[in-house]
Motif scaffolding. Structure first.
Motif, mmCIF file in Angstrom:
data_model
loop_
_atom_site.group_PDB
_atom_site.id
_atom_site.type_symbol
_atom_site.label_atom_id
_atom_site.label_comp_id
_atom_site.label_asym_id
_atom_site.label_seq_id
_atom_site.Cartn_x
_atom_site.Cartn_y
_atom_site.Cartn_z
ATOM 1 N N LEU A 50 9.192 4.650 0.588
ATOM 2 C CA LEU A 50 8.665 5.982 0.918
ATOM 3 C C LEU A 50 8.470 6.173 2.422
ATOM 4 O O LEU A 50 8.034 7.240 2.853
ATOM 5 C CB LEU A 50 7.342 6.223 0.179
ATOM 6 N N GLY A 51 8.784 5.143 3.199
ATOM 7 C CA GLY A 51 8.712 5.262 4.653
ATOM 8 C C GLY A 51 7.420 4.776 5.274
ATOM 9 O O GLY A 51 7.183 4.963 6.471
ATOM 10 N N TYR A 52 6.557 4.134 4.484
ATOM 11 C CA TYR A 52 5.297 3.626 5.012
ATOM 12 C C TYR A 52 5.500 2.290 5.710
ATOM 13 O O TYR A 52 6.362 1.504 5.322
ATOM 14 C CB TYR A 52 4.268 3.466 3.894
ATOM 15 N N ILE A 53 4.695 2.055 6.709
ATOM 16 C CA ILE A 53 4.697 0.792 7.432
ATOM 17 C C ILE A 53 3.523 -0.015 6.884
ATOM 18 O O ILE A 53 2.377 0.453 6.912
ATOM 19 C CB ILE A 53 4.528 1.023 8.951
ATOM 20 N N ILE A 54 3.790 -1.213 6.378
ATOM 21 C CA ILE A 54 2.739 -2.039 5.783
ATOM 22 C C ILE A 54 1.886 -2.625 6.902
ATOM 23 O O ILE A 54 2.386 -3.279 7.808
ATOM 24 C CB ILE A 54 3.340 -3.170 4.916
ATOM 25 N N ASP A 55 0.579 -2.358 6.837
ATOM 26 C CA ASP A 55 -0.362 -2.928 7.807
ATOM 27 C C ASP A 55 -0.879 -4.276 7.324
ATOM 28 O O ASP A 55 -0.862 -5.249 8.062
ATOM 29 C CB ASP A 55 -1.556 -1.988 8.034
ATOM 30 N N THR A 56 -1.350 -4.312 6.065
ATOM 31 C CA THR A 56 -1.836 -5.556 5.471
ATOM 32 C C THR A 56 -1.429 -5.597 4.007
ATOM 33 O O THR A 56 -1.312 -4.562 3.357
ATOM 34 C CB THR A 56 -3.375 -5.687 5.547
ATOM 35 N N ALA A 57 -1.226 -6.809 3.522
ATOM 36 C CA ALA A 57 -0.910 -7.003 2.109
ATOM 37 C C ALA A 57 -1.378 -8.403 1.719
ATOM 38 O O ALA A 57 -0.935 -9.387 2.296
ATOM 39 C CB ALA A 57 0.585 -6.848 1.862
ATOM 40 N N SER A 58 -2.292 -8.458 0.760
ATOM 41 C CA SER A 58 -2.824 -9.735 0.305
ATOM 42 C C SER A 58 -2.759 -9.790 -1.221
ATOM 43 O O SER A 58 -3.502 -9.080 -1.902
ATOM 44 C CB SER A 58 -4.275 -9.907 0.772
ATOM 45 N N LEU A 59 -1.896 -10.643 -1.723
ATOM 46 C CA LEU A 59 -1.786 -10.811 -3.169
ATOM 47 C C LEU A 59 -3.103 -11.334 -3.743
ATOM 48 O O LEU A 59 -3.524 -10.922 -4.826
ATOM 49 C CB LEU A 59 -0.629 -11.756 -3.516
ATOM 50 N N GLU A 60 -3.765 -12.192 -3.009
ATOM 51 C CA GLU A 60 -5.021 -12.780 -3.489
ATOM 52 C C GLU A 60 -6.077 -11.694 -3.758
ATOM 53 O O GLU A 60 -6.695 -11.682 -4.816
ATOM 54 C CB GLU A 60 -5.554 -13.781 -2.463
ATOM 55 N N THR A 61 -6.272 -10.776 -2.810
ATOM 56 C CA THR A 61 -7.278 -9.714 -2.997
ATOM 57 C C THR A 61 -6.702 -8.508 -3.719
ATOM 58 O O THR A 61 -7.449 -7.689 -4.254
ATOM 59 C CB THR A 61 -7.848 -9.241 -1.649
ATOM 60 N N GLY A 62 -5.366 -8.362 -3.691
ATOM 61 C CA GLY A 62 -4.717 -7.221 -4.319
ATOM 62 C C GLY A 62 -4.695 -5.974 -3.454
ATOM 63 O O GLY A 62 -4.304 -4.906 -3.913
ATOM 64 N N ILE A 63 -5.092 -6.090 -2.192
ATOM 65 C CA ILE A 63 -5.176 -4.934 -1.293
ATOM 66 C C ILE A 63 -3.898 -4.791 -0.471
ATOM 67 O O ILE A 63 -3.399 -5.758 0.106
ATOM 68 C CB ILE A 63 -6.378 -5.053 -0.330
ATOM 69 N N ILE A 64 -3.398 -3.563 -0.420
ATOM 70 C CA ILE A 64 -2.254 -3.210 0.425
ATOM 71 C C ILE A 64 -2.685 -1.998 1.251
ATOM 72 O O ILE A 64 -3.192 -1.020 0.688
ATOM 73 C CB ILE A 64 -1.015 -2.827 -0.402
ATOM 74 N N THR A 65 -2.523 -2.058 2.559
ATOM 75 C CA THR A 65 -2.776 -0.899 3.415
ATOM 76 C C THR A 65 -1.509 -0.582 4.180
ATOM 77 O O THR A 65 -0.777 -1.489 4.596
ATOM 78 C CB THR A 65 -3.934 -1.126 4.407
ATOM 79 N N SER A 66 -1.235 0.695 4.343
ATOM 80 C CA SER A 66 -0.012 1.114 5.030
ATOM 81 C C SER A 66 -0.223 2.498 5.629
ATOM 82 O O SER A 66 -1.211 3.171 5.332
ATOM 83 C CB SER A 66 1.163 1.133 4.054
ATOM 84 N N GLN A 67 0.723 2.888 6.462
ATOM 85 C CA GLN A 67 0.672 4.220 7.044
ATOM 86 C C GLN A 67 2.071 4.725 7.324
ATOM 87 O O GLN A 67 2.995 3.950 7.554
ATOM 88 C CB GLN A 67 -0.176 4.240 8.309
ATOM 89 N N SER A 68 2.202 6.039 7.276
ATOM 90 C CA SER A 68 3.494 6.654 7.578
ATOM 91 C C SER A 68 3.652 6.737 9.089
ATOM 92 O O SER A 68 2.668 6.650 9.830
ATOM 93 C CB SER A 68 3.563 8.054 6.970
ATOM 94 N N PRO A 69 4.880 6.927 9.556
ATOM 95 C CA PRO A 69 5.062 7.156 10.991
ATOM 96 C C PRO A 69 4.284 8.417 11.409
ATOM 97 O O PRO A 69 4.087 9.337 10.620
ATOM 98 C CB PRO A 69 6.571 7.374 11.129
ATOM 99 N N THR A 70 3.846 8.434 12.658
ATOM 100 C CA THR A 70 3.058 9.548 13.183
ATOM 101 C C THR A 70 3.973 10.652 13.677
ATOM 102 O O THR A 70 4.958 10.389 14.362
ATOM 103 C CB THR A 70 2.158 9.069 14.338
ATOM 104 N N GLU A 71 3.643 11.879 13.293
ATOM 105 C CA GLU A 71 4.345 13.051 13.795
ATOM 106 C C GLU A 71 3.481 13.683 14.880
ATOM 107 O O GLU A 71 2.297 13.933 14.659
ATOM 108 C CB GLU A 71 4.587 14.058 12.678
#
Length: 167
Positions: free
Chosen positions: A68-89
């Motif tokens: 979908l075009g998001y840039i992954i900031d953090t991803a932890s399988l252990e905690t199950g948390i994924i943070t990401s953001q789209s490119p800035t316009e």
């Protein structure tokens, strides 16, 4: 000498009460407040359960965010948390200044029981403005359109299916 009120009253036949009513309508004073969603209503479209293991659900979610075009900031399988953001316009609005807009997406992937995993998504639109003289302002708006979440979950479901078919 005419008073200001008689001048307004005589202006093309518009009375002061008509001007006041117009002002209230323009400012939205008659608009009903938007209904607030409960946390359960929000969770109903932000959460979906999948019949798969946590690793497959997690990897599928990361893959879909990237598709979908998001840039992954953090991803932890252990905690199950994924943070990401789209490119800035970025853009420029006259008399306002520079604007920057992007979307942040987070996911929480949790194994409910063996072979069943839930994914909770959250999308937030982030707007930042900066004007002359160094003023800055910002606003974060949670995206509460169920269609956005439905679209993401459909793509995650496809990715889970593809990954599960290979095993």
């Amino acid at each position: 000498m005419k008073s200001m009120f008689s001048t307004l009253r005589g202006y093309r036949g518009i009375s002061i009460s008509a001007l006041a009513l117009a002002g209230v309508l323009v400012l939205g004073g008659c608009a009903a407040p938007a209904p607030q969603m409960t946390s359960l209503e929000i969770q109903a479209f932000q959460l979906k359960e999948f019949e798969t293991d946590k690793t497959t659900a997690f990897n599928s979610t990361v893959s879909v965010f990237q598709d979908l075009g998001y840039i992954i900031d953090t991803a932890s399988l252990e905690t199950g948390i994924i943070t990401s953001q789209s490119p800035t316009e970025s853009g420029f609005i006259p008399f306002v200044g520079m604007t920057q807009t992007n979307t942040r997406a987070t996911a929480f992937v949790e194994e409910r029981r063996p072979g069943a995993t839930s994914i909770r998504l959250n999308f937030v639109e982030v707007q930042k403005r900066s004007g002359g003289y160094g003023q800055q302002s910002g606003r974060d708006n949670v995206i509460l359109d169920p269609a956005v979440y439905e679209n993401a979950f459909e793509k995650i479901e496809e990715a889970v299916f593809i990954r599960s078919a290979g095993t």
